[in-house]
Enzyme design. Structure first.
Site, PDB file in Angstrom:
ATOM      1  N   SER A  41       0.855  -1.193   0.000  1.00 48.83           N
ATOM      2  CA  SER A  41       0.000   0.000   0.000  1.00 48.83           C
ATOM      3  C   SER A  41       0.881   1.230   0.000  1.00 48.83           C
ATOM      4  O   SER A  41       2.055   1.192   0.423  1.00 48.83           O
ATOM      5  CB  SER A  41      -0.894   0.014   1.250  1.00 48.83           C
ATOM      6  OG  SER A  41      -1.551   1.268   1.393  1.00 48.83           O
ATOM      7  N   TYR A  84      -2.372  -0.967  10.222  1.00 52.35           N
ATOM      8  CA  TYR A  84      -2.467  -1.252   8.792  1.00 52.35           C
ATOM      9  C   TYR A  84      -1.180  -0.839   8.082  1.00 52.35           C
ATOM     10  O   TYR A  84      -0.627  -1.604   7.274  1.00 52.35           O
ATOM     11  CB  TYR A  84      -3.667  -0.509   8.202  1.00 52.35           C
ATOM     12  CG  TYR A  84      -3.877  -0.739   6.735  1.00 52.35           C
ATOM     13  CD1 TYR A  84      -4.320  -1.970   6.256  1.00 52.35           C
ATOM     14  CD2 TYR A  84      -3.639   0.273   5.812  1.00 52.35           C
ATOM     15  CE1 TYR A  84      -4.514  -2.179   4.898  1.00 52.35           C
ATOM     16  CE2 TYR A  84      -3.831   0.072   4.462  1.00 52.35           C
ATOM     17  CZ  TYR A  84      -4.272  -1.158   4.008  1.00 52.35           C
ATOM     18  OH  TYR A  84      -4.463  -1.358   2.656  1.00 52.35           O
TER      19      TYR A  84
END
Length: 252
Positions: free
Chosen positions: A146, A159
């Site tokens: 990401s 995350y």
């Protein structure tokens, strides 16, 4: 006309929705036989239905990627169904908002177990299978990292840590297995309009405001689409990226 993945076998984890589903459909359109693996079997089965008219065959498989037995069974299922394994897409993942203060330990563990341990376990059994195959058909892996692995984003501590680990693991795996004729790369998407993002937005007290802020962060003025990420995954998994390994493709 045969697609660029004709005759190949792929596993896509998290294949029941969002980026995973878009990737399954793109691969099947390009002729690959695909296992759509997902913790939510109903979602994977819906993906199978959507792929019914495409060139490649798609089969659903229920897997919790954080469990070694499930990861191994998934790889065995792909080989039993289609003969060999050429591509693994480690897409399954989850995340919730939180700082290191507000994130509870159990949620940290859940995110790390799915995102990082899941990538490790699925790769472990896929690489073992690749090494059994002829050197000319060893296979490749694309991991889903990401943009938060590369820059700080507010309220995404667990995350971001998990996606940073996937970024680093990609580099390590690529170095370990380049001489085995196994390629390993990752994609680093920005914010993509998926059911996962919907769930993230809905966890806030004001979902509409949370989505507005999410869109406002994008200089391009919109969220990305699952199909745009699937296209990048297809590039890294396909023959046009034959000289690419250890790379992180930023799509943001």
């Amino acid at each position: 006309m045969a697609g660029k993945l004709a005759g190949q076998t792929a596993i896509v984890t998290g294949g029941g929705s969002g980026i995973g589903r878009a990737t399954v459909l793109r691969f099947a359109e390009e002729g690959a036989n695909v296992v759509a693996a997902d913790f939510n079997l109903a979602g994977a089965e819906e993906t199978v239905k959507l792929a019914a008219e495409l060139a490649g065959k798609v089969r659903a498989f229920r897997a919790d990627v954080s469990q070694a037995a499930d990861a191994e069974a998934m790889v065995n299922f792909a080989v039993a169904s289609f003969g060999e394994l050429d591509i693994l897409i480690n897409n399954a993942g989850l995340g919730t908002p939180g700082t290191v203060v507000s994130t509870v330990e159990a949620e940290w563990d859940r995110i790390m177990n799915t995102n990082v341990k899941g990538t490790f376990l699925c790769s472990k059994y896929a690489v073992a299978q690749f090494l059994k195959q002829p050197e000319t058909r060893r296979g490749n892996i694309v991991n889903l990292s990401s943009i938060v692995a590369l820059m700080g984003v507010v309220d995404r501590a667990a995350y971001g840590a998990s996606k940073g680990a996937i970024y680093a693991l990609t580099k390590a795996m690529a170095a370990d297995h380049v001489k085995d004729n196994i390629r390993v790369n990752c994609v680093c998407p920005g914010t993509i309009d998926t059911p996962w993002v919907d769930r993230m937005v809905n966890s806030y007290n004001d979902p509409s405001e949370a989505r507005r802020r999410m869109v406002a962060r994008q200089p391009i003025g919109r969220l990305g689409s699952p199909e745009e990420i699937a296209g990048a995954i297809f590039y890294l998994a396909g023959p046009d990226a034959g000289f690419v390994t250890g790379s992180a493709l930023i799509i943001d």
